[in-house]
Write an enzyme that holds these catalytic residues in place. Structure first.
Site, PDB file in Angstrom:
ATOM      1  N   HIS A 242      24.689  79.657  43.620  1.00 55.18           N
ATOM      2  CA  HIS A 242      24.379  79.106  42.290  1.00 55.18           C
ATOM      3  C   HIS A 242      25.658  78.753  41.534  1.00 55.18           C
ATOM      4  CE1 HIS A 242      23.283  79.220  38.004  1.00 55.18           C
ATOM      5  NE2 HIS A 242      22.112  78.739  38.411  1.00 55.18           N
ATOM      6  N   ARG A 245      27.537  75.468  42.420  1.00 56.25           N
ATOM      7  CA  ARG A 245      26.979  74.177  42.019  1.00 56.25           C
ATOM      8  C   ARG A 245      27.706  73.590  40.808  1.00 56.25           C
ATOM      9  NH1 ARG A 245      20.432  73.874  42.690  1.00 56.25           N
ATOM     10  NH2 ARG A 245      20.474  73.569  44.956  1.00 56.25           N
ATOM     11  N   ASN A 344      14.164  69.306  61.620  1.00 56.57           N
ATOM     12  CA  ASN A 344      14.918  69.430  62.868  1.00 56.57           C
ATOM     13  C   ASN A 344      14.299  68.551  63.958  1.00 56.57           C
ATOM     14  OD1 ASN A 344      17.088  71.138  64.321  1.00 56.57           O
ATOM     15  ND2 ASN A 344      15.305  71.333  65.653  1.00 56.57           N
ATOM     16  N   ALA A 345      12.939  68.542  64.036  1.00 58.38           N
ATOM     17  CA  ALA A 345      12.271  67.704  65.036  1.00 58.38           C
ATOM     18  C   ALA A 345      12.473  66.221  64.761  1.00 58.38           C
ATOM     19  CB  ALA A 345      10.777  68.041  65.066  1.00 58.38           C
ATOM     20  N   GLY A 398      23.407  67.979  60.574  1.00 55.62           N
ATOM     21  CA  GLY A 398      22.912  68.873  59.536  1.00 55.62           C
ATOM     22  C   GLY A 398      23.933  69.926  59.185  1.00 55.62           C
ATOM     23  N   GLY A 402      19.704  75.372  59.573  1.00 55.77           N
ATOM     24  CA  GLY A 402      18.259  75.172  59.502  1.00 55.77           C
ATOM     25  C   GLY A 402      17.482  76.178  60.326  1.00 55.77           C
TER      26      GLY A 402
END
Length: 441
Positions: A242, A245, A344-345, A398, A402
């Protein structure tokens, strides 16, 4: 803890401590019974049987000899006395009687003892529920009748009785003894399997034998430390993510305010790096919010349809079987699991197909038609920042968190995640949500 469940799932025939103790004690009891039977037969039954047959043969010969030596007037009184006191019938008359069949150990042994004493073969006969033996004595051939009540003692019968009573006694005694140990161990095993490192863990009761008290106390202390560690880690991760950011937002504002003279490629490279950092921070925040989420009851079909509409309206689900009633699930955590698996797929598997099934547990599958994941890498891809060789491009690589977040959220909520090959050679990511009751349609 995933390893513990994998081991339990691979067992074809689970065996409890009580069952194993009964088996060991049963084998031990059978060995003791067999040893007792052999020892009883060799050192007690057979010697007593031999001595009894020898004494019986001696009594028969002595009664026949006494009968011969008495005068004719006293013989009837002697016969009555032998019948009343020794169950022997002494007769000077010989009859043709059927012979006793061989196979009775005591009868064979008695015939052998008579033969030894008379220096000739003697065979026992039977008639009128009595055993008879022809005894040549003093020019007479006496027929002596004895009661057949003295039978041979079968060690097999003795062993059967011992084993029968042992089969009843062993489970009862082992149950009473082992239960005091098995029940605390069962509670400990269930607590280990249910432990997720979250708040609300119920400590094991510290009672029973000293070793089990020590085990429970150590486990409670470990569970408390792990819970505090994971809670602190999640809090720290959320706080850092947090707080990061704010400087990232300032840096993005600074990039926007750079003069046009600055190299555009340099600005673009900075923007890509900032986007990657924001993605990492977003993943960390999603994980921290999902790890400690409390479950709630939802209509799973409507809930999943709403989740997919927010992600991609073109996604279709194959509903094979679903629960009728609402299920208890951590909705936010499961939404993040679904989103990460689908993303991811789509990135690495050329699209995603979904399927939902129910076989006592709720099963959610994300299927792709990509190159697939080699079996040796299916566990490794759940590690943070682990990437396959074909997934290292910046365009599709990525953040590398994930599947790690998927694994951590599944672990935190007691779900099971596994990867397999699809029919097309791609990957099937399967999440299993254990349910307590049977509510399938």
């Amino acid at each position: 803890m995933r390893g513990i469940r994998d081991v339990r799932s691979r067992r074809k025939s689970p065996s409890s401590l009580l069952a194993r103790a009964n088996l060991v004690l049963g084998i031990s009891a059978a060995a003791i019974a067999l040893t007792s039977i052999v020892a009883l037969a060799v050192f007690v039954i057979l010697p007593i049987e031999d001595r009894s047959a020898d004494d019986e043969a001696g009594l028969i010969l002595l009664s026949a000899k006494t009968w011969v030596e008495l005068d004719a007037a006293r013989r009837p009184a002697f016969e009555i006395e032998m019948l009343q006191n020794h169950d022997l019938i002494v007769s000077g008359e010989t009859r043709r009687l059927p012979y006793v069949e061989e196979g009775n150990r005591y009868y064979d042994l008695l015939a052998s003892k008579l033969s030894e004493r008379l220096d000739g073969r003697v065979r026992l006969m039977e008639s009128d529920d009595l055993l008879w033996a022809n005894v040549p004595m003093g020019g007479y051939v006496m027929q002596v009748g004895i009661s057949p009540q003295r039978q041979d003692i079968e060690p097999v019968y003795v062993g059967f009785v011992i084993v029968l009573f042992g089969a009843v006694i062993v489970p009862i005694t082992s149950g009473l003894i082992v239960r005091r140990v098995a029940q605390p161990l069962t509670r400990a095993a269930e607590a280990v399997e249910a432990f997720r490192g979250t708040e609300g863990f119920q400590p094991l009761p510290e009672e029973g034998p000293e070793e089990l008290v020590t085990l429970a106390a150590n486990f409670n202390a470990m569970a408390k430390n792990v819970t505090e560690l994971l809670s602190n880690r999640t809090t720290l991760l959320a706080g850092i993510s947090h707080d990061l950011r704010t400087p990232l937002t300032r840096m993005r504002f600074a990039l926007e305010m750079l003069p046009p003279s600055v190299d555009g490629k340099l600005v673009e490279r900075f923007e890509r790096n900032l986007a990657a950092m924001e993605e990492l921070i977003a993943d960390a925040l999603r994980f921290s919010r999902g790890a400690g989420e409390a479950p709630s009851q939802v209509d799973f079909g409507a809930y999943l349809e709403a989740v997919l509409r927010d992600m991609d309206e073109n996604l279709e689900i194959e509903w094979r079987k679903t629960p009728r009633q609402p299920v208890e699930i951590a909705t936010g955590a499961f939404q993040r699991v679904v989103a990460n698996l689908i993303r991811n797929a789509q990135q690495h598997g050329r699209g995603a197909r979904l399927a939902v099934d129910y076989d006592g547990d709720l099963i959610f599958q994300v299927i792709d038609d990509g190159p697939g994941i080699p079996p040796e890498d299916r566990e490794k891809v759940f590690r943070p920042f682990y990437r396959l060789e074909g997934s290292r491009s910046r365009a599709t690589g990525g953040s590398g968190l994930g599947l790690a977040i998927v694994a951590q959220l599944c672990e935190a909520h007691g779900w099971r995640i596994r990867l397999d090959s699809s029919d097309s050679g791609g990957t099937v990511a399967e999440v299993t949500l254990p349910l307590s009751d049977d509510r399938a349609t």
